[in-house]
Design an enzyme around this catalytic site. Structure first.
Site: not given
Ligand SMILES: *Cc1c(COP(=O)(O)O)cnc(C)c1O
Length: 404
Positions: A64, A117, A191, A216
């Site tokens: 962890r 998001y 982000d 992504k």
């Molecule tokens: C998909 C996404 C998230 C969340 O990520 P997960 O892997 O689905 O938990 C956060 N920020 C952006 C810009 C995203 O496209």
């Protein structure tokens, strides 16, 4: 334990994405690093275990808080972001929540951009605000709004650029300068999911942390979920030993870390193709008579074009647009695509289309969507890696269908 690489900046981006942190000689010659599938680690003595737990000695104790496979991935992400360290997570939301809980406490104030998001927006408003952190929505595409909202107890300024889904851009360098001048202890977190470090490096521009949904582009193949945060060693220690290990437990599995590293090897190549296909398609969509408005920073008509050229290497693989006839025309378009899949997520080899107002951004109320520029007719495309002419044909026939 994150083996701090700090990025070997002598090597180019693609080289680091492929090689960083691994010498086959350390793994009995294995070209591809072995995957450590273990939850715990044996100590050679009680003294040894005590020293590792006290973090007086490097070493692993329990998965962890780190494992060799995860550490290798973390070192690669840190290197690509130009950061001292990174922490990997089981999902992007795991990264965002662990990071935020590690740095904020009751009585402090957090500024978030108006466009985030959907689940991130919900986390700040529902998951954080109820613990006594004041969450303030600011339209950050004008940095003056950030300056006006800063207070001495503001601990975190959080945004996406380009923002999901409406492609608004925020000037990272301008915001970071304003924030750090107003409150030296306040962190600026970006982000960076839409860009990946290949297109944009927030830390180089003055931000304190870059966050990712690794699900992504970094994973890149739509076959896993993962997340990451990159920043200073001190900040990442806090995120790892508090946010990850104690608060969320959102630990990435070794097998998924391996798959992310496989994806990273082609990140540069994939991003080049995502970007060139998206720019080509954006021009075609912009010129189609069915289209009311398109949001893509690579177009000269975009109000963010100059900023995009300054802070991004290329313009990304995400396009949003609205059709004449609004919501109904958007539905006709999405029902008409044949090659393109109707699905949320992004950054995959497959081109995906989705409807933010009813899908990813349902967490906004209709009033918030109207106020924050997420139109009911907005359609979001994640441009994949297919043969560009096939994408042009599918988008064109679906736009024609939407206009009928
Ligand atoms: C998909 C996404 C998230 C969340 O990520 P997960 O892997 O689905 O938990 C956060 N920020 C952006 C810009 C995203 O496209």
């Amino acid at each position: 334990m994150a083996e701090k690489s700090g990025g070997n900046l002598r090597h180019g981006f693609a080289t680091r994405a492929i090689h960083e942190g691994w010498d086959p000689a350390d793994g009995e010659g294995a070209l591809v690093p072995p995957v450590h599938m273990t939850s715990t680690f044996a100590f050679s003595s009680v003294e040894d275990g005590m020293a590792i737990f006290a973090r007086e000695k490097p070493g692993y104790r329990y998965a962890r808080s780190g494992s060799p496979t995860i550490a290798l991935l973390e070192g690669r992400i840190a290197s690509l972001e130009g950061a001292e360290a990174a922490v990997a997570f089981a999902s992007g939301m795991g990264a965002i929540t662990a990071f935020t809980w590690a740095v904020c406490q009751a009585g402090e104030r957090v500024l978030i951009d108006q466009t985030l998001y959907g689940s991130t927006f919900a986390f700040f408003n529902e998951g954080l605000a109820k613990f006594g952190v004041e969450v303030v929505h600011v339209e950050m595409s004008d940095p003056a709004n950030v300056a006006a909202a800063m207070t001495p107890n503001t601990r975190l300024v959080y945004f996406e650029t380009p923002a999901n889904p409406n492609m608004r851009l925020i000037d990272i360098a301008a915001v970071a300068e304003i924030v750090h001048k107003a409150a030296p202890d306040c962190l600026v977190a970006v982000d960076n999911t839409y860009c990946t470090p290949y297109l944009q490096r927030p830390l180089d521009l003055g931000a304190d942390a870059a966050l990712h949904s690794v699900t992504k582009y970094l994973g890149g193949h739509g076959d896993l979920m993962a997340g990451a945060v990159a920043g200073s060693q001190e900040l990442m220690d806090k995120v790892r030993f508090n946010g990850l290990s104690k608060f969320t437990g959102a630990v990435l599995s070794g097998l998924n870390a391996h798959l992310v590293m496989r994806g990273l090897k082609t990140l540069e190549l994939r991003m080049e193709r995502h970007c060139s296909s998206a720019l080509h398609l954006a021009r075609i969509i912009e010129a189609h008579p069915a289209v009311e408005r398109i949001y893509y920073p690579g177009l000269e008509s975009s109000p963010y074009h100059a900023l995009a050229k300054r802070q991004m290497r290329a313009f990304g693989g995400m396009i949003a647009f609205e059709l004449k006839g609004g919501f109904d025309a958007g539905v006709r378009f999405m029902d008409a695509v044949e090659l393109i899949s109707l699905a949320v997520s992004l950054g995959d080899a497959e081109t995906l289309v989705q409807h933010p107002a009813s899908m990813t951004h349902r967490t906004y109320s209709p009033e918030q969507r109207a106020k924050y520029g997420i139109a009911d007719g907005l359609v979001r495309l994640s441009i994949g890696l297919e043969t560009p002419e096939d994408l042009v044909a599918d988008v064109t026939q679906a736009l024609d269908a939407a206009a009928r």
